[in-house]
Each structure stands twice: as C-alpha cells, then as structure tokens.
Enzyme design. Structure first.
Site: not given
Length: 541
Positions: A265, A267, A269, A293, A425
C-alpha cells in the site's frame, strides 16, 4: 525436489491467454463479463469458515461505469476484527501441526482451481471491479496469482529441506516453526494476485491470518477466499474481514499476539503502521515481523545510444498500462537532447492511437482510475502542470468523471528536474520527462539517484555496453528491480523477485523464497546419540 516420500511438482509460469480476436478464450471471457454485469452479488466477511455480516452495507461499482452496481459487501468494525483474531489464534495449533506437505497441497489445489475452473470469473471480476483490461487482468488475477501459489510451494520445499551439517554422534536439524501469534495481511486494490498472496504466503508456512483487503478489491477478494475454501483451507486459517483501516488497526496493533504484518500500500500508511507497532512493542509476546512494499517514483533513463522505438514502447507500456496504477509504473523519464525530437514525435504518434474506455470493449488500452479520490488527486497534478511555466503538456491532459473515472495518458515535459511530478508519487497515468544535455550523462546519473525518496523499479535504455554498465552501477541503490532495455513493470514470479528499498519498502522480495523466510521462526535442535558422562576434558590430564 524430492523430500522423502513426497515430491512437490516443479513449478512453471502459468501460460498467458492472448484473448486475440476470434479466440475461444476471448468469447468465454466476454460471456462471463456479460453474466457478472447482470448479476448482483452480496459479499460477507468469512470468519472461522462462516459468513459474518457487518452493519454497514456498501455498494461495489465499476470504476469505468460508476453508476453500475456489481453488488454489496457488509463492513464490520472492531467487534468483527476481534472475532477474526480469536478465530486465527484458535486455529493456529491444528494448522501448524499439519505436515508442510499437507498444507502445501491445499494451495496447489487452489492454483489448479484458479487456472481452470475459476480463471474467467477471476479475470472478469478484476476487470469489472478494478477496471483492468483483459490482458492486465490475465497476467494478474490468473497468471501471477497461480504463479505465487505454485512457486511458493516450491520455495517452501527448498526451505524445509535446508538443514545444518552434523558431526559424528550428533544430529543437528532446523525446525521451521510458524510465528507465535497471528499475521495481519493488509492488501491493495491494484493487484488481485498480491491481495491473494499476502495472506496465502504466511498461511502456507503454518501461520493463521487476518486478511483485510482494500475496499475497491473486495469484489475479486471474495472469489479468492471462495477458491481457498473450496481447495480445503480449514476454518480460521485465513479470516477475511472488511473494516475501516484505522479502526481495525486499533485492535490489531494493540493485541499481545500480533506476530507480523504483510502489507502492500502507500508509504504514508506503512510508516504510520510501523509507528503504531513501535509504540506497542513492549506489549507483544514476540517482536513482530514487518514486511511491506509501498510506493515508487520509478524512472526510465535513456542514453544517447538508446533505440528510440524500444524506448517509446517502454515508456508507454511502463507508464500507462493499468492507468499507471502500479507501484512499478514509470512516472519520470530522462531523455538526452539528441534523441528528444525523435522520441517526442514517436511518443505523440503512438499515444494518438490509444483508446480510453470501459474494460468490456477489448479495443481500449487504457481504462478508468480506481475511484473519485484517485481521480481528484491525479487531475489536480495535471491542472497544476497546465498552469506552470516550467511544464508543457505534450500529450493527453484531458479527463472526465461523468460516467467513469477516465484520465487520458498524459505526458508532461518539464525544464525543472525537481518539479513536483518528477518527485512525488501520483499513482496515475502521468509521465513527466526531463530532457538533459548529452554531455551531462554522468551528472544525470546522480540526478536520477538523488531525486526520489523511493527505490522500487527503474529502467535503463542503451545500446552502449559501457554506458549500460556505468548506469547500473551508479543506480544500484535506486531500484530493487532494475530493467535493462525494457519497461520497468511486469515482474514475473520466479523470474524477477519483486521489491524495493528506501521509502519503497522492506525489499523482502515477493515471488522468491526470501519472502517465505519472514514467516517462520526456526528452532535449532541438537540431538546427541551418546551423551558425555564426565565433565573433564583430555587437556586437564
């Protein structure tokens, strides 16, 4: 590999169906899509092998046709999360007591069911619920999911067979025990295969799991759970729950028996989860395994020797397949000035041929982004770029959410290598390109390495062997998966173990034995056949 009486089948990657015009699989998939679109389903949680309905009824819709309801799921809360944890803990002893071969056989059967009986429905649910085209669904919900199950069975064989040496009169052995407690699997919307693998991998190694999928993926997650149960998975081994993330975390991360998390999910979180675990570290029975990841700001770097057509194809496929909603998607590119005119021309020409629309029309290369929140975030970047003096929109830039959450494949050209869309992102179909002077090749290597906090995937295009080697070495920490003269997406289980470092995660390499090792706690056993009976050593005289 033979292990005594048992032999696990040697894995091979599941063949990919083409769905070419006139093929039988194309017609079968289209028929399945038609059936599912006209049949609403109700999805309940699965706790200890039983259906449990939460109090909140939530509609599941098509991202590319957001007024069309596929069905409903029933969301629970802290009560159901606690019940799922109790279920996992109660099932742990019996599940761990099975031989590893008996556990593995269940997942191999699930692989067979997924590759055959349920292949079209898995793909159709992924296409409708997550807005993937036929090919993207095929390589995900059919092939990669099946590959995870079969290759993990093979890797488990290797792990259990790995034993220490023994000296004369001594037998040393390793027992690969499951973790002491329950594992929490928190899974993403973008890959059905990942959503299935995150609970399945720890379970294969003897753990019991509480699995909370992303709300946007529940439509296909429910079928994965059905397949696992049909394959013989005992009650309580994997418990499927639907709940608000922070509310679930309140129960999970404060529980004494929390043993680990398997996560894919964002980064942000993941960092919040890590902080919560740290705050509760003194409460746990054992130190939890944290496997995650997260995001990426994945790069494509072209050298002056790069093949233009190969580069453009890598950019388009890498950036715009599944609408850029892959952690590995290309989102920043560095092109030398000498190649830029040809790259720009080819890029604009190819993008003009791409169709955008619903997944049921197999002529559409690009479909919808996942939901309104994603649409709003992505389009805010595009709007800002349109108003920036540092950016030129050279392709796409359009969007429309009236029927579905559609965003055109968008290419931005920036004069600032640190412009927002080069560093942040976006998780959508937006590619930003920076054109560098050819003579600044070495400086550009450093720029690529230092620009992003992430280090997931990257691609280098060059026909110069020295330049290719130089770039690969300079960028050795910038990507956990590096592609030479190919797009930066499409890792295949057993071929390119997947994962990155820096802000992209713990790099525990899903699709390899390395990931499975995180879900066992080895015990060393030394057995002496003839025990010493005198404390004195010969040197004492």
């Amino acid at each position: 590999m033979s292990t005594g009486f048992f032999k696990v089948p040697q894995p091979t990657n599941e063949p990919i169906y083409s769905y070419a015009v006139g093929s039988s699989e194309r017609q079968l998939l289209q028929d399945t899509l038609h059936t599912l679109r006209n049949k609403q389903v109700e999805v309940s949680m699965r706790i200890h092998g039983k259906s449990v309905q939460g109090s909140k009824k939530v509609a599941m819709t098509c991202p590319h046709d957001h007024q069309h309801i596929l069905g409903y799921y029933y969301e629970g809360g802290k009560k159901e999360i606690a019940e799922a944890i109790d279920s996992a803990l109660s099932a742990r002893a019996a599940w761990a007591a099975l031989t590893w071969q008996e556990r593995v056989s269940i997942f191999l059967k699930a692989a067979d069911l997924s590759a055959n009986k349920y292949r079209m429905e898995l793909n159709a649910r992924t296409m409708l619920g997550q807005s993937k085209n036929a090919y993207q669904a095929e390589i995900d919900s059919a092939c990669e999911w099946v590959d995870f199950l079969r290759f993990n069975a093979h890797y488990a064989t290797q792990i259990y067979a790995d034993q220490p040496i023994s000296s004369p009169g001594v037998w040393n052995r390793l027992e690969y025990r499951p973790l002491e407690g329950f594992v929490y699997a928190l899974t993403p919307f973008n890959f059905t295969a990942i959503a299935g693998n995150l609970p399945a991998a720890p379970a294969m190694m003897g753990n019991t799991v509480v699995w909370k999928p992303a709300p946007q993926q529940i439509y296909s997650a429910a079928l994965l759970m059905q397949i696992l149960e049909e394959a013989g998975l005992p009650a309580g081994v994997i418990n499927l729950v639907f709940a608000d993330g922070p509310e679930a975390g309140e129960v999970v991360f404060k529980h004494r028996d929390f043993a680990g998390i398997h996560f894919t999910g964002s980064t942000k979180v993941f960092q919040t989860i890590w902080q919560n675990i740290g705050n509760n570290i003194a409460n746990y029975k054992s130190y939890p395994r944290i496997v995650g990841e997260t995001g990426g700001k994945d790069f494509v770097l072209a050298h002056a020797s790069a093949d233009v057509k190969a580069l453009v194809t890598g950019l388009i496929r890498g950036a715009f397949e599944y609408q850029g909603q892959k952690c590995s998607a290309a989102s920043r590119a560095y092109v030398p000035a000498s190649l830029w005119p040809a790259v720009k021309s080819q890029l604009q020409s190819d993008l003009a041929k791409i169709k955008v629309g619903g997944t049921e029309d197999f002529g559409n290369f690009v479909n919808a982004v996942i939901d309104q929140k994603a649409f709003d975030k992505i389009t805010s970047y595009i709007q800002e770029a349109k108003n920036s003096k540092e950016v030129e929109v050279i392709a796409g830039g359009g969007f429309d959410a009236s029927k579905g959450y559609f965003v055109e494949p968008t290419v931005l050209l920036t004069t600032n290598p640190h412009y927002r869309t080069m560093e942040e992102e976006i998780f959508g179909p937006v590619l930003t390109i920076y054109v560098y002077p050819d003579q600044d090749w070495k400086a550009t290597l450093n720029l690529v390495d230092q620009t992003s906090a992430y280090a997931l995937t990257g691609a280098i295009f060059s026909q110069d062997a020295y330049a290719l080697s130089e770039a690969a070495k300079a960028l050795e920490n910038a990507a956990g998966n590096l592609y030479l003269n190919d797009k930066c997406t499409g890792a295949v289980v057993g071929q390119q173990p997947f994962g990155g470092a820096r802000a992209s995660g713990t790099n525990d390499k899903a699709g390899s034995y390395l990931n499975l090792l995180r879900w066992v706690s080895p015990r060393t056993v030394k057995e002496v056949f003839s025990s010493p009976t005198d404390f004195r050593y010969p040197f004492l005289g």
